[in-house]
Design an enzyme around this catalytic site. Structure first.
Site, PDB file in Angstrom:
ATOM      1  N   CYS A  34       0.903  -1.157   0.000  1.00 41.33           N
ATOM      2  CA  CYS A  34       0.000   0.000   0.000  1.00 41.33           C
ATOM      3  C   CYS A  34       0.933   1.196   0.000  1.00 41.33           C
ATOM      4  O   CYS A  34       1.583   1.468   1.008  1.00 41.33           O
ATOM      5  CB  CYS A  34      -0.910   0.024   1.220  1.00 41.33           C
TER       6      CYS A  34
ATOM      7  N   CYS B  28      -0.327   3.922   2.716  1.00 38.69           N
ATOM      8  CA  CYS B  28      -0.286   3.673   4.159  1.00 38.69           C
ATOM      9  C   CYS B  28      -0.015   2.187   4.441  1.00 38.69           C
ATOM     10  O   CYS B  28       1.128   1.756   4.329  1.00 38.69           O
ATOM     11  CB  CYS B  28      -1.558   4.163   4.841  1.00 38.69           C
ATOM     12  N   SER B  29      -1.027   1.395   4.743  1.00 39.31           N
ATOM     13  CA  SER B  29      -0.743   0.008   5.097  1.00 39.31           C
ATOM     14  C   SER B  29      -1.930  -0.907   4.818  1.00 39.31           C
ATOM     15  O   SER B  29      -2.077  -1.934   5.475  1.00 39.31           O
ATOM     16  CB  SER B  29      -0.359  -0.082   6.568  1.00 39.31           C
ATOM     17  N   CYS B  30      -2.791  -0.551   3.849  1.00 39.49           N
ATOM     18  CA  CYS B  30      -3.976  -1.356   3.585  1.00 39.49           C
ATOM     19  C   CYS B  30      -3.592  -2.770   3.173  1.00 39.49           C
ATOM     20  O   CYS B  30      -2.706  -2.962   2.339  1.00 39.49           O
ATOM     21  CB  CYS B  30      -4.796  -0.734   2.460  1.00 39.49           C
TER      22      CYS B  30
HETATM   23 FE    FE Z   1      -3.173   1.812   3.154  1.00 38.72          FE
END
Ligand code: FE
Length: 194
Positions: A102, A105-107
């Protein structure tokens, strides 16, 4: 963690955030409890590994997984954890290796992969995975031949990915739980072969 909230312990910060969400009408206390329970008690790479093992055993399930990841997750009881986004499974072949990132961010599908590792959230991974995926994979100990195409999938809050690793050698002789035990979180992200 520094900045304006640095003086508060984490539990107090979480509670403050919860109160703001509730005050804004974005969530109820019960909904937040349910989400936290789901994330901290049942979210695990064991779940994604089970989907992979089923795909290796059952070609019809594999087809369903590639066609509709959400429905395939629900079939194994992971429907609640994968609600609210489109789940896409991407299949590795001898010629194509998939990895997920991602960049923003961190999806990623937490219900199936467990809480994301810190490196997945790091700026280095988020930026380098798209720019130099082969070098990043090599640092994870995964050296792919130059002939292997690497496909990098950029997840977001609407669409999240699960890598379906290459079928393990000897899969025919193993049962599903043995096969699932071969699959790691990094394999599901694509930073390991399985
Ligand atoms: Fe994310």
């Amino acid at each position: 963690m520094s900045g304006e909230h640095g003086e508060l312990p984490i539990a107090a910060r979480v509670r403050r955030l919860e109160e703001r969400l509730i005050a804004a009408g974005l969530a109820t206390d019960e909904e937040l409890d349910e989400i936290l329970e789901r994330v901290f008690t049942s979210a695990s790479p064991v779940n994604g590994a089970r989907m992979v093992a089923r795909s290796w055993k059952d070609p019809d399930y594999r087809d369903r997984l590639l066609a509709d990841g959400n429905a395939a997750a629900a079939e194994l009881g992971f429907g609640a954890g994968t609600r609210g986004y489109l789940l896409k499974a991407v299949e590795n072949t001898p010629d194509v290796h998939n990895m997920i990132v991602c960049t923003l961010c961190s999806c990623y599908p937490t219900a199936l992969l467990g809480p994301s590792p810190s490196w997945y959230k790091s700026f280095a991974y988020r930026s380098r995975a798209v720019r130099e995926p082969r070098a990043v994979l090599a640092e994870f100990g995964l050296e792919l031949p130059d002939s292997t195409e690497i496909r990098v999938w950029d997840a977001n809050s609407e669409t999240r990915y699960l890598v379906l690793p290459l079928r393990a050698e000897g899969a025919d002789e193993m049962d599903e739980s043995e096969l699932a035990s071969l699959v790691t979180r990094n394999g599901l992200i694509g930073t390991a072969i399985r």
